[in-house]
Scaffold this active site. Structure first.
Site, PDB file in Angstrom:
ATOM      1  N   GLY A   1       0.795  -1.224   0.000  1.00 12.94           N
ATOM      2  CA  GLY A   1       0.000   0.000   0.000  1.00 12.94           C
ATOM      3  C   GLY A   1       0.822   1.266   0.000  1.00 12.94           C
ATOM      4  N   HIS A   2       2.110   1.136  -0.259  1.00  8.99           N
ATOM      5  CA  HIS A   2       2.968   2.326  -0.177  1.00  8.99           C
ATOM      6  C   HIS A   2       3.950   2.341  -1.344  1.00  8.99           C
ATOM      7  CE1 HIS A   2       6.078   5.105   1.373  1.00  8.99           C
ATOM      8  NE2 HIS A   2       5.115   5.602   2.107  1.00  8.99           N
TER       9      HIS A   2
END
Lengths: 135, 84
Positions: free
Chosen positions: A44-45
């Site tokens: 998610g990054h």
């Protein structure tokens, strides 16, 4: 040195040192972290553009700094007490073999100051000074 | 203010990033920790490293630190006594 869990108290998914290449307790440590595609924070990054969060680069330096201690750190209460002069010059990406180099600036009364650099293929990605407190 | 005491105060201000503070605002006899300047253990490490770097004087342990960090005057005396 490859038996990292024998020295550090951290465990998956927060153990961020893979190998210790050079070690002079109290003086200097060089360690290594291979950023694999499976690292949980990459998902998610960021979506479609994965990179290692800057705060985790600092955590890698702090964990590498744990090897400045001559004795294993199991059971020791150690806290990150300060971050100074942190610079993030380039992102760390999946597939990068990160070199974590830390040096002790000095210690007093359970506090230690370390200076560290995260680099990849000779290029500095992150530099910072960290204050670590041992209770 | 003696030259050494002034340098000690300047080192404290610079090392601890006490922005806006001038040497004449630091009382010679005020405690460095707790009341007075209100420094903490992180500041203590910074001062230990700064004293070694600037004045070449080591503070070996907590007992020596307790004595040296009692006040700016005590720290100046400690440095004067232990400088090579």
């Amino acid at each position: 040195m490859t038996d990292i869990p024998a020295h550090l108290p951290h465990r998956y998914p927060f153990l961020l040192v893979d190998r210790v290449l050079e070690r002079e307790p109290g003086v200097r440590v060089v360690a290594e972290k291979l950023v694999t595609n499976g690292e949980p924070y990459l998902q998610g990054h960021f979506e479609g553009h994965p990179l290692v969060p800057g705060v985790l680069l600092l955590e890698m330096l702090a964990q590498a700094g744990g090897f400045l201690e001559a004795e294993p750190l199991h059971g020791a209460a150690i806290f990150l007490a300060g971050v100074q002069d942190a610079r993030f010059r380039a992102p760390a990406l999946p597939g990068d073999r990160l070199r974590l180099e830390v040096r002790s600036d000095g210690a007093f009364a359970g506090m230690m100051k370390i200076r560290g650099t995260v680099s990849c293929e000779g290029r500095d990605l992150c530099t910072a000074a960290l204050l670590v407190k041992r209770l | 203010m003696s030259d050494l005491k002034l340098r000690v105060k300047e080192m404290i201000i610079e090392r601890l990033k006490l922005e806006g503070m001038t040497p004449d605002q630091i009382d010679d006899g005020a405690p460095l920790f707790g009341e007075g300047l209100g420094l903490d253990s992180i500041d203590a490490l910074e001062l230990v490293l700064g004293i070694e770097q600037v004045f070449g004087v080591k503070i070996e342990d907590e007992a020596a630190g307790l004595k040296a960090f009692k006040s700016v005057q005590a720290l100046t005396d400690f440095i004067a006594e232990n400088a090579k």
